[in-house]
Design an enzyme around this catalytic site. Structure first.
Site, short mmCIF file in Angstrom:
data_model
loop_
_atom_site.label_atom_id
_atom_site.label_comp_id
_atom_site.label_asym_id
_atom_site.label_seq_id
_atom_site.Cartn_x
_atom_site.Cartn_y
_atom_site.Cartn_z
CD GLU A 253 27.07 -6.37 35.81
OE1 GLU A 253 28.00 -7.25 36.46
OE2 GLU A 253 27.41 -6.08 34.71
CG ASP B 195 14.54 13.20 47.74
OD1 ASP B 195 15.32 12.63 48.51
OD2 ASP B 195 14.95 13.48 46.55
CB THR C 292 21.89 11.45 48.98
OG1 THR C 292 21.49 12.58 49.86
CG2 THR C 292 21.59 11.87 47.51
CE LYS D 112 21.65 16.16 49.16
NZ LYS D 112 21.45 15.21 48.55
NE ARG E 123 29.05 13.27 45.69
CZ ARG E 123 28.82 14.51 46.38
NH1 ARG E 123 29.51 14.75 47.47
NH2 ARG E 123 27.86 15.22 46.15
N1 DSN Z 1 22.99 19.07 45.28
C1 DSN Z 1 22.14 18.55 46.41
C2 DSN Z 1 21.57 19.75 47.31
O1 DSN Z 1 22.40 20.64 47.49
O2 DSN Z 1 20.57 19.62 47.75
C3 DSN Z 1 20.92 17.84 45.88
O3 DSN Z 1 20.64 17.86 44.61
#
Ligand code: DSN
Length: 415
Positions: free
Chosen positions: A55, A198, A224, A227, A233
């Protein structure tokens, strides 16, 4: 990949993991939010950092023994800054939804108004869907796309003037057109709102310099890391220096406890990969492949929403084009070894659980080395499957072809 200990100790989990490896090897992964991480990223994820509590932030922790956690978190931050030119980076968010919540909590008070993109027009659940916690705390107003399928900046400006939001939010999980950063920023400035983007879906395309970097334009950028960015993740927040303290405090102790340091180590490894020249080639190929998919599907009579794509995915109105629902299409494609997800289209007359569309992304197959030629084959299979969606025999035959084909593009050779 060797899992000797697991094999001896826990046969059920071992079987599930090896089953999943096989599924990923043999299936055609076209879900727009998934990808294949490198073995190096997997090794960092599976490292002893999972044992450690840390932390706080590098140099300012609550527990001892932070010699190496500080090394990995600092490297992750420095690499992310280099990729995106960010003034400040927080790599602790566990994933995208917490990253957005942390960002909201950093700059908003309960009841404050936020303008976010409507989910059915390509936005995201965490941008104000009534079922989310953030929508219970803040007052979200949704903006939409226009008839041409592009963000309606006029409507956005009108809504901004009318509702005087504290935050204007860009970002999408199905919208496929480039955002006009300057126009967006100008609207936020006009009404004195904080601007947030985002970039979860397109972070890898930005990192690979295949599309313009929005980070210098926006006050706060969330993402994120798993992707198009092809990391583990996880989530991340970038911001201007003036929001740095508020973001860090909101992440810890505001919203999360101990950071997942094995995950942060894996983020650092993935960011190192994204800084290499090969990642630029990858990102450009992703966009080329998506364009080919758009053209090939259109040729076959599928309607592509938003007028096309500038990114890694297309949103297809299968109900309007071929008379089968998104759910039916998803199931038929699944049976034939191709994975996509059903998805709402703008102003969808159908329900979220059985909408009109499917979303198809090419970032994962591009990681496997597939290019224009392979994408044309995929488009052909999609058409065949949609047309024969009720015919189990045809679907089983296509599955054989898809499996044989995918084996030629191994994700982790010699498992
Ligand atoms: N689950 C992701 C997507 O498929 O876009 C983002 O929430």
């Amino acid at each position: 990949m060797a899992y000797e200990n697991l094999k001896k100790q826990d046969k059920q989990i071992y079987a599930a993991i090896t089953g999943e490896i096989k599924r990923q090897q043999e299936g055609m992964e076209l879900i727009a939010s998934e990808n294949y991480v490198s073995r190096a990223v997997l090794e960092a994820l599976g490292s002893v950092f999972t044992n450690k509590y840390s932390e706080g932030y590098p140099g300012k922790r609550y527990y001892g023994g932070q010699d190496f956690t500080d090394v990995v978190e600092t490297l992750a931050i420095e690499r992310a800054k280099k990729i995106f030119g960010a003034e400040h980076v927080n790599v602790q968010p566990h994933s995208g939804a917490p990253a957005n919540m942390i960002a909201y909590n950093a700059v908003l008070q309960p009841g404050d108004t936020v303008l976010g993109m409507d989910l059915s027009h390509g936005g995201h659940l965490t941008h104000g869907h009534p079922l989310t916690l953030s929508a219970h705390i803040y007052n979200f107003i949704g903006y939409k796309t226009n008839q041409a399928g592009e963000i309606d900046y006029k409507q956005l400006e009108k809504l901004a003037i009318e509702h005087k939001p504290k935050l204007i939010l860009a970002g999408f999980s199905a919208y496929t057109r480039k955002l006009d950063y300057k126009k967006f920023q100008a609207i936020a400035k006009k009404v004195g709102a904080i601007s947030m983007f985002d970039i979860a879906h397109i972070a890898g395309l930005i990192a690979g310099k295949a599309i313009e970097n929005p980070v210098p334009y926006f006050d706060i950028v969330t993402t994120t890391t798993h992707k198009t960015l092809r990391g583990p993740r996880g989530g991340m927040i970038m911001c201007k220096q003036q929001f740095a303290k508020a973001i860090d405090k909101s992440a810890f102790p505001g919203f999360q406890g101990g950071p997942h340091m094995n995950n942060i180590a894996a983020k650092a490894v993935a960011f190192g990969e994204a800084l290499k020249p090969a990642f630029k080639t990858y990102a450009k190929q992703v966009i080329k492949n998506a364009k080919v998919l758009e053209t090939e599907l259109r040729k076959r009579g599928f309607e592509i929403k938003f007028g096309g794509t500038d990114y890694h995915m297309v949103l297809v109105d299968v109900f309007g084009s071929k008379g089968i629902t998104g759910k039916q299409a998803e199931h038929a494609l699944d049976e034939a070894g191709i994975t996509v997800n059903k998805n709402m289209i703008p102003d969808d007359p159908r329900s979220p659980m059985d909408p009109s569309g499917i979303r198809i992304g090419v970032q994962a197959v591009t990681s496997r080395g597939m290019k224009e030629k392979e994408i044309k084959l995929i488009a052909g299979w999609i058409e065949e499957i949609v047309l024969a969606h009720d015919d189990k025999k045809v679907l089983a035959q296509i599955k054989k072809e898809v499996t044989t084909f995918c084996k030629k593009y191994p994700i982790y050779p010699a498992v």
